[in-house]
Design a protein around this motif. Structure first.
Motif, PDB file in Angstrom:
ATOM      1  N   HIS A 167       0.834  -1.209   0.000  1.00  0.00           N
ATOM      2  CA  HIS A 167       0.000   0.000   0.000  1.00  0.00           C
ATOM      3  C   HIS A 167       0.866   1.255   0.000  1.00  0.00           C
ATOM      4  CE1 HIS A 167      -3.275   2.752   0.922  1.00  0.00           C
ATOM      5  NE2 HIS A 167      -2.579   3.202   1.939  1.00  0.00           N
ATOM      6  N   GLN A 171       1.039   4.133  -2.914  1.00  0.00           N
ATOM      7  CA  GLN A 171       0.856   5.561  -2.663  1.00  0.00           C
ATOM      8  C   GLN A 171       2.054   6.360  -3.170  1.00  0.00           C
ATOM      9  OE1 GLN A 171      -1.760   7.259  -1.495  1.00  0.00           O
ATOM     10  NE2 GLN A 171      -2.951   5.364  -1.421  1.00  0.00           N
ATOM     11  N   ARG A 314      -7.190  -0.847  -6.925  1.00  0.00           N
ATOM     12  CA  ARG A 314      -6.705  -0.080  -5.770  1.00  0.00           C
ATOM     13  C   ARG A 314      -6.178  -1.024  -4.689  1.00  0.00           C
ATOM     14  NH1 ARG A 314      -7.896   5.041  -4.145  1.00  0.00           N
ATOM     15  NH2 ARG A 314      -9.552   5.155  -5.708  1.00  0.00           N
ATOM     16  N   ILE A 315      -5.019  -0.709  -4.153  1.00  0.00           N
ATOM     17  CA  ILE A 315      -4.401  -1.529  -3.107  1.00  0.00           C
ATOM     18  C   ILE A 315      -4.793  -0.941  -1.750  1.00  0.00           C
ATOM     19  CG2 ILE A 315      -2.235  -2.374  -2.144  1.00  0.00           C
ATOM     20  CD1 ILE A 315      -1.019  -2.178  -4.903  1.00  0.00           C
ATOM     21  N   ARG A 316      -5.504  -1.717  -0.973  1.00  0.00           N
ATOM     22  CA  ARG A 316      -5.983  -1.247   0.322  1.00  0.00           C
ATOM     23  C   ARG A 316      -4.875  -1.303   1.359  1.00  0.00           C
ATOM     24  NH1 ARG A 316     -10.698   1.433  -0.588  1.00  0.00           N
ATOM     25  NH2 ARG A 316     -12.033   0.253  -2.021  1.00  0.00           N
ATOM     26  N   PRO A 317      -4.950  -0.451   2.387  1.00  0.00           N
ATOM     27  CA  PRO A 317      -3.951  -0.539   3.466  1.00  0.00           C
ATOM     28  C   PRO A 317      -4.117  -1.836   4.240  1.00  0.00           C
ATOM     29  CG  PRO A 317      -5.696   1.016   4.022  1.00  0.00           C
ATOM     30  CD  PRO A 317      -5.907   0.634   2.586  1.00  0.00           C
ATOM     31  N   GLU A 319      -4.773  -4.522   7.152  1.00  0.00           N
ATOM     32  CA  GLU A 319      -5.657  -4.508   8.307  1.00  0.00           C
ATOM     33  C   GLU A 319      -4.816  -4.365   9.584  1.00  0.00           C
ATOM     34  OE1 GLU A 319      -8.867  -4.478   8.435  1.00  0.00           O
ATOM     35  OE2 GLU A 319      -9.177  -4.657   6.270  1.00  0.00           O
ATOM     36  N   LYS A 440     -11.201   9.725  -3.304  1.00  0.00           N
ATOM     37  CA  LYS A 440     -10.891   9.340  -1.928  1.00  0.00           C
ATOM     38  C   LYS A 440     -11.994   9.721  -0.950  1.00  0.00           C
ATOM     39  CE  LYS A 440      -5.896   9.551  -2.687  1.00  0.00           C
ATOM     40  NZ  LYS A 440      -4.620  10.203  -2.341  1.00  0.00           N
ATOM     41  N   ASP A 443     -13.998   6.130  -1.028  1.00  0.00           N
ATOM     42  CA  ASP A 443     -13.287   4.858  -1.179  1.00  0.00           C
ATOM     43  C   ASP A 443     -13.366   3.976   0.057  1.00  0.00           C
ATOM     44  OD1 ASP A 443     -11.735   6.286   0.548  1.00  0.00           O
ATOM     45  OD2 ASP A 443      -9.882   6.158  -0.615  1.00  0.00           O
ATOM     46  N   ASP A 445     -11.986   4.471   2.862  1.00  0.00           N
ATOM     47  CA  ASP A 445     -10.763   4.584   3.662  1.00  0.00           C
ATOM     48  C   ASP A 445     -10.733   5.974   4.276  1.00  0.00           C
ATOM     49  OD1 ASP A 445      -8.307   4.519   4.776  1.00  0.00           O
ATOM     50  OD2 ASP A 445      -7.177   4.194   2.928  1.00  0.00           O
ATOM     51  N   THR A 448      -7.666   8.556   3.843  1.00  0.00           N
ATOM     52  CA  THR A 448      -7.441   9.334   2.631  1.00  0.00           C
ATOM     53  C   THR A 448      -8.496  10.429   2.548  1.00  0.00           C
ATOM     54  OG1 THR A 448      -8.820   7.840   1.308  1.00  0.00           O
ATOM     55  CG2 THR A 448      -6.472   7.338   1.457  1.00  0.00           C
ATOM     56  N   ASP A 565     -14.869  11.080   3.910  1.00  0.00           N
ATOM     57  CA  ASP A 565     -15.851  10.050   3.563  1.00  0.00           C
ATOM     58  C   ASP A 565     -17.210  10.708   3.328  1.00  0.00           C
ATOM     59  OD1 ASP A 565     -16.511   7.329   3.122  1.00  0.00           O
ATOM     60  OD2 ASP A 565     -17.528   7.262   5.042  1.00  0.00           O
TER      61      ASP A 565
END
Length: 570
Positions: A167, A171, A314-317, A319, A440, A443, A445, A448, A565
């Motif tokens: 991730h 970025q 998209r590469i998620r952060p 967990e 963002k 998304d 997250d 972001t 969000d």
């Protein structure tokens, strides 16, 4: 696109720079790269078009810590001294902040090009780059003042600690390629985009230093500036995935690849590397786009790289790691030992002797009195309960049940979440604020965000602009009743409203659109509820008031707001 200036180079490297040698060429429009241009900064050779100790070069000015420029900038520490110029950490005594300063004699062969490059970089005004604050010639000196970020970390230090998570690497390549694409659109390049030239702030944002100015200091030029910057970004991504420099020489504290094996894909150098990022690094480096599994076209410009990143999933952060709670411990109070000291293991707990019963004549009378009171209380309670049941039977239970059932049927159903298909900034209020980060806001997250620019007055944005907004596409016409916003900055007033529009690019004014609802908050959350559902496919989120907030990473203090969000329900 013809380049407006030569490239930029980072010379504020705490490890020091050594003179580099190569032939000088002129900067022209991009074509296909003819030679590999590598930046090895500290301990490697280079093949960039860079001159060292040019004819007529003068010695660096003999300055010392404590010297003041323009009665304002106090020099603190020299971090680089090379090729007739020096770079310093200094203090702006007027604004009480740390700054960086590049110094060289006014008769230096590159003095004129340094001033021109600094002024070109200052006009860009992109917060993703370390900003040029001043460029002056006085008292036989030319000096350029730029931002100093004491809380930021160079990629050199991050790479020394180990490879980045997928991730973080995603970025890095996403933010740096977007920033360089914006710079090239303005005619600026960065031919030494080395790990020491990219900084990561505490908020996770990447900032690039040395745009245009440091290339002029070094006399660097190339016929293919866009290809050179794209390859440099590919090298940064390669190093972030493997902790190896993608050439056969060591550089920036990283080991190079073994000699004679060629350019190996990152996933063949280190196990567990993300396949998509590995292929992206190979497409950016000079290898005609060859990868381990596909023959994708090479990325020759930062814009190509931006498009390639956008096409990736998209590469998620990662967990967060779950920490097991500590084993449950019974307290001494629960064990019946409250107020007494702990006893040795295995010791027998003494059984307390119960108090003697009330055996006297007074005691017996007291017991009878308490018993009589209890019997009376029970009788009174039973009588009241029976009376209540009789009244209920008289009123009729069946009619009450029917009424209740009818009321339940009339209760409105709770609103359901509405998925957001697409979004883009609205230009009704003027220039775009942060168009690259609109996605963002939905998304999922919360780390972001999309931000507005910082304004010197507020909280109402007028007279600078009537407002800022984002248009959301719900995929098809849906009833919108509720919207919830998660905001970055709390403050005295954040005011936003929702409007139903006819397209992703509505024509103004906002007052002509159908208003769904509005709201005001001083917290980091804002809920907007419609008086009645409004059916629409496109929803304009229009913000007219923003709070005042201090410096945040590379965003200065002022009136601004960020959205992390957005959710719609209907």
């Amino acid at each position: 696109m013809a380049e407006r200036s030569t490239a930029a180079v980072d010379v504020a490297d705490n490890s020091g720079d050594k003179p580099l040698t190569a032939q000088a060429e002129q900067s022209t429009a991009d074509g296909v790269a003819q030679t590999r241009e590598r930046d090895t900064a500290d301990d490697g050779a280079t093949e960039t078009n860079e001159t060292t100790s040019p004819p007529g070069a003068t010695t660096p000015p003999e300055l010392h810590s404590g010297h003041k420029l323009a009665r304002r900038y106090r020099l603190e520490e020299c971090v680089t001294r090379l090729d007739g110029f020096s770079s310093w950490r200094a203090v702006d005594e007027k604004l009480r902040r740390a700054v960086g300063v590049h110094l060289l004699p006014a008769d230096h062969p590159r003095a004129r090009s340094v001033l021109a490059a600094a002024r070109s970089a200052a006009l860009l005004g992109d917060p993703r780059f370390v900003q040029v604050l001043d460029a002056v010639e006085e008292n036989d000196l030319v000096y350029v003042v730029h931002e100093w970020l004491p809380d930021a970390t160079e990629l050199t230090a991050l790479f020394a600690a180990g490879p980045l998570e997928a991730h973080d690497a995603y970025q890095l390549v996403s933010q740096v390629s977007q920033a360089m694409a914006a710079a090239h659109r303005e005619g600026l390049a960065h031919l030494r985009l080395a790990p020491s030239a990219v900084l990561r702030t505490s908020s996770g944002q990447y900032r690039i230093r040395g745009l245009a100015v440091n290339a002029a200091l070094r006399g660097i030029s190339t016929e293919t500036p866009q290809r050179a910057d794209t390859e440099a970004i590919g090298a940064l991504l390669y190093a972030s995935l493997t902790q190896r420099w993608p050439y056969d020489s060591d550089a920036y504290g990283l080991s190079g690849l073994p000699k004679g094996v060629g350019l190996l894909p990152p996933d063949q150098v280190r196990a567990g590397v993300h396949r998509g990022l590995s292929e992206l690094a190979m497409r950016a480096l000079v290898n005609d786009g060859a990868t381990a599994s596909r023959q994708e076209p090479a990325c020759t410009t930062p814009d190509d790289l931006v498009k390639a990143v956008a096409e990736m999933p998209r590469i998620r952060p990662p967990e967060p790691a779950f920490t097991a709670p500590p084993e449950y411990q019974r307290t001494t109070y629960q064990q019946g030992n409250y107020g007494r000291g702990s006893q040795a293991p295995g010791a027998t707990q003494p059984v307390p002797t119960p108090p003697p019963p009330l055996q006297s004549r007074t005691g017996r009378a007291l017991k009878w009195a308490v018993s009589a009171l209890l019997i009376a209380a029970l009788g009174l309670g039973s009588w009241q309960l029976a009376d209540a049941l009789m009244d209920q039977n008289k009123n009729g239970d069946s009619g009450t049940s029917k009424t209740t059932d009818g009321d339940d049927k009339k209760q409105p159903k709770p609103p359901k979440p509405i998925a957001i298909e697409d979004a883009q900034e609205s230009l009704l209020g003027g220039k775009a604020q942060d168009p690259e980060n609109v996605s963002k806001t939905y998304d999922g997250d919360t780390s972001t965000l999309w931000r507005t620019k910082s304004y010197v007055a507020g909280p109402r944005l007028a007279p600078y602009r009537p407002g800022v907004g984002i248009v959301y596409d719900l995929g098809s016409a849906k009833n919108v009743t509720v919207a919830s916003l998660a905001l970055k900055y709390p403050g005295s007033s954040t005011k936003a409203a929702l409007y139903a529009t006819d397209s992703m690019s509505p024509s103004g004014p906002v007052s002509s659109m159908k208003k769904i609802g509005d709201g005001t908050t001083s917290d980091t959350s804002l809920n907007i509820k419609a008086n009645k559902p409004v059916k629409t496919q496109y929803v304009l989120l229009w913000m007219t008031h923003v709070p005042e907030s201090g410096t945040d990473g590379y965003y200065g203090a002022g009136f601004k707001q960020g959205i992390t969000d957005v959710k719609f329900k209907g």
